[in-house]
Design a protein around this motif. Structure first.
Motif, PDB file in Angstrom:
ATOM      1  N   HIS A 196      52.648  49.226  32.337  1.00 42.76           N
ATOM      2  CA  HIS A 196      52.192  47.882  31.989  1.00 42.76           C
ATOM      3  C   HIS A 196      52.462  46.903  33.131  1.00 42.76           C
ATOM      4  O   HIS A 196      51.679  45.973  33.361  1.00 42.76           O
ATOM      5  CB  HIS A 196      52.862  47.419  30.697  1.00 42.76           C
ATOM      6  CG  HIS A 196      52.550  48.320  29.550  1.00 42.76           C
ATOM      7  ND1 HIS A 196      53.518  48.913  28.793  1.00 42.76           N
ATOM      8  CD2 HIS A 196      51.359  48.754  29.055  1.00 42.76           C
ATOM      9  CE1 HIS A 196      52.945  49.669  27.868  1.00 42.76           C
ATOM     10  NE2 HIS A 196      51.636  49.589  28.014  1.00 42.76           N
ATOM     11  N   ILE A 197      53.556  47.117  33.847  1.00 37.30           N
ATOM     12  CA  ILE A 197      53.845  46.274  35.007  1.00 37.30           C
ATOM     13  C   ILE A 197      52.768  46.467  36.068  1.00 37.30           C
ATOM     14  O   ILE A 197      52.341  45.500  36.712  1.00 37.30           O
ATOM     15  CB  ILE A 197      55.248  46.578  35.568  1.00 37.30           C
ATOM     16  CG1 ILE A 197      56.311  46.214  34.532  1.00 37.30           C
ATOM     17  CG2 ILE A 197      55.489  45.842  36.877  1.00 37.30           C
ATOM     18  CD1 ILE A 197      57.710  46.637  34.902  1.00 37.30           C
ATOM     19  N   LEU A 198      52.297  47.707  36.246  1.00 35.21           N
ATOM     20  CA  LEU A 198      51.217  47.962  37.204  1.00 35.21           C
ATOM     21  C   LEU A 198      49.952  47.190  36.828  1.00 35.21           C
ATOM     22  O   LEU A 198      49.266  46.646  37.696  1.00 35.21           O
ATOM     23  CB  LEU A 198      50.921  49.457  37.287  1.00 35.21           C
ATOM     24  CG  LEU A 198      51.912  50.283  38.084  1.00 35.21           C
ATOM     25  CD1 LEU A 198      51.631  51.769  37.893  1.00 35.21           C
ATOM     26  CD2 LEU A 198      51.870  49.914  39.545  1.00 35.21           C
ATOM     27  N   TYR A 199      49.637  47.134  35.536  1.00 33.40           N
ATOM     28  CA  TYR A 199      48.467  46.366  35.103  1.00 33.40           C
ATOM     29  C   TYR A 199      48.664  44.872  35.371  1.00 33.40           C
ATOM     30  O   TYR A 199      47.722  44.183  35.791  1.00 33.40           O
ATOM     31  CB  TYR A 199      48.181  46.592  33.620  1.00 33.40           C
ATOM     32  CG  TYR A 199      47.685  47.980  33.297  1.00 33.40           C
ATOM     33  CD1 TYR A 199      46.651  48.563  34.021  1.00 33.40           C
ATOM     34  CD2 TYR A 199      48.250  48.714  32.273  1.00 33.40           C
ATOM     35  CE1 TYR A 199      46.198  49.833  33.735  1.00 33.40           C
ATOM     36  CE2 TYR A 199      47.799  49.997  31.967  1.00 33.40           C
ATOM     37  CZ  TYR A 199      46.776  50.546  32.710  1.00 33.40           C
ATOM     38  OH  TYR A 199      46.331  51.803  32.417  1.00 33.40           O
ATOM     39  N   ILE A 200      49.861  44.386  35.158  1.00 33.34           N
ATOM     40  CA  ILE A 200      50.160  42.976  35.428  1.00 33.34           C
ATOM     41  C   ILE A 200      50.005  42.684  36.918  1.00 33.34           C
ATOM     42  O   ILE A 200      49.424  41.661  37.316  1.00 33.34           O
ATOM     43  CB  ILE A 200      51.574  42.616  34.926  1.00 33.34           C
ATOM     44  CG1 ILE A 200      51.621  42.670  33.402  1.00 33.34           C
ATOM     45  CG2 ILE A 200      52.008  41.248  35.431  1.00 33.34           C
ATOM     46  CD1 ILE A 200      53.020  42.612  32.816  1.00 33.34           C
ATOM     47  N   VAL A 201      50.501  43.596  37.760  1.00 31.49           N
ATOM     48  CA  VAL A 201      50.375  43.424  39.213  1.00 31.49           C
ATOM     49  C   VAL A 201      48.903  43.437  39.617  1.00 31.49           C
ATOM     50  O   VAL A 201      48.463  42.608  40.427  1.00 31.49           O
ATOM     51  CB  VAL A 201      51.165  44.522  39.967  1.00 31.49           C
ATOM     52  CG1 VAL A 201      50.834  44.535  41.446  1.00 31.49           C
ATOM     53  CG2 VAL A 201      52.659  44.342  39.751  1.00 31.49           C
ATOM     54  N   LEU A 202      48.123  44.341  39.043  1.00 30.48           N
ATOM     55  CA  LEU A 202      46.696  44.422  39.363  1.00 30.48           C
ATOM     56  C   LEU A 202      45.971  43.126  39.007  1.00 30.48           C
ATOM     57  O   LEU A 202      45.220  42.575  39.825  1.00 30.48           O
ATOM     58  CB  LEU A 202      46.058  45.599  38.623  1.00 30.48           C
ATOM     59  CG  LEU A 202      44.548  45.742  38.766  1.00 30.48           C
ATOM     60  CD1 LEU A 202      44.172  46.027  40.205  1.00 30.48           C
ATOM     61  CD2 LEU A 202      44.030  46.822  37.841  1.00 30.48           C
ATOM     62  N   VAL A 203      46.199  42.625  37.816  1.00 29.36           N
ATOM     63  CA  VAL A 203      45.546  41.382  37.393  1.00 29.36           C
ATOM     64  C   VAL A 203      46.013  40.213  38.263  1.00 29.36           C
ATOM     65  O   VAL A 203      45.204  39.357  38.654  1.00 29.36           O
ATOM     66  CB  VAL A 203      45.814  41.120  35.890  1.00 29.36           C
ATOM     67  CG1 VAL A 203      45.355  39.730  35.490  1.00 29.36           C
ATOM     68  CG2 VAL A 203      45.126  42.171  35.047  1.00 29.36           C
ATOM     69  N   SER A 204      47.286  40.193  38.603  1.00 35.90           N
ATOM     70  CA  SER A 204      47.812  39.119  39.454  1.00 35.90           C
ATOM     71  C   SER A 204      47.147  39.129  40.821  1.00 35.90           C
ATOM     72  O   SER A 204      46.773  38.073  41.348  1.00 35.90           O
ATOM     73  CB  SER A 204      49.328  39.262  39.620  1.00 35.90           C
ATOM     74  OG  SER A 204      49.966  39.163  38.388  1.00 35.90           O
ATOM     75  N   TYR A 205      46.982  40.318  41.411  1.00 42.00           N
ATOM     76  CA  TYR A 205      46.314  40.405  42.707  1.00 42.00           C
ATOM     77  C   TYR A 205      44.856  39.997  42.609  1.00 42.00           C
ATOM     78  O   TYR A 205      44.314  39.361  43.517  1.00 42.00           O
ATOM     79  CB  TYR A 205      46.436  41.811  43.302  1.00 42.00           C
ATOM     80  CG  TYR A 205      47.628  41.955  44.210  1.00 42.00           C
ATOM     81  CD1 TYR A 205      47.647  41.343  45.460  1.00 42.00           C
ATOM     82  CD2 TYR A 205      48.736  42.688  43.833  1.00 42.00           C
ATOM     83  CE1 TYR A 205      48.739  41.455  46.292  1.00 42.00           C
ATOM     84  CE2 TYR A 205      49.836  42.807  44.656  1.00 42.00           C
ATOM     85  CZ  TYR A 205      49.824  42.194  45.886  1.00 42.00           C
ATOM     86  OH  TYR A 205      50.910  42.312  46.702  1.00 42.00           O
TER      87      TYR A 205
END
Length: 70
Positions: A46-55
Motif C-alpha cells: 500500500h505504501i508503494l501505491y501511495i508513492v506512485l500516486v504521489s509521484y
C-alpha cells in the motif's frame, strides 16, 4: 556523505543521477518487502501505491509549472 544540495551545486546531471539512484534503491527495497506489514495492518504494498500516486501528482504539478514558464 554528500547531501543532495552539494551534488546540485556540482552539476545538475550528477544531482539527477544520484536522486534517481536513491529513489530506485528505495523502490527496489520496498518491492522486495511488499508483503511485510508496517504500522500494524498497513502493508508495504500500500505504501508503494501511495508513492506512485504521489509521484504522479508531483509530475503533474511540475508539468503545470513548466507550462506557466513556457
Amino acid at each position: 556523505m554528500k547531501s543532495l544540495i552539494q551534488f546540485f551545486e556540482e552539476s545538475v546531471e550528477k544531482f539527477i543521477s544520484v536522486k534517481l539512484a536513491l529513489t530506485g534503491l528505495a523502490l527496489i527495497f520496498l518491492t522486495i518487502h511488499h508483503n511485510a506489514q508496517y504500522l500494524l495492518k498497513l502493508r508495504v504494498r500500500h505504501i508503494l501505491y501511495i508513492v506512485l500516486v504521489s509521484y504522479m501528482i508531483l509530475i503533474g504539478y511540475e508539468i503545470l509549472l513548466l507550462s506557466w514558464v513556457i
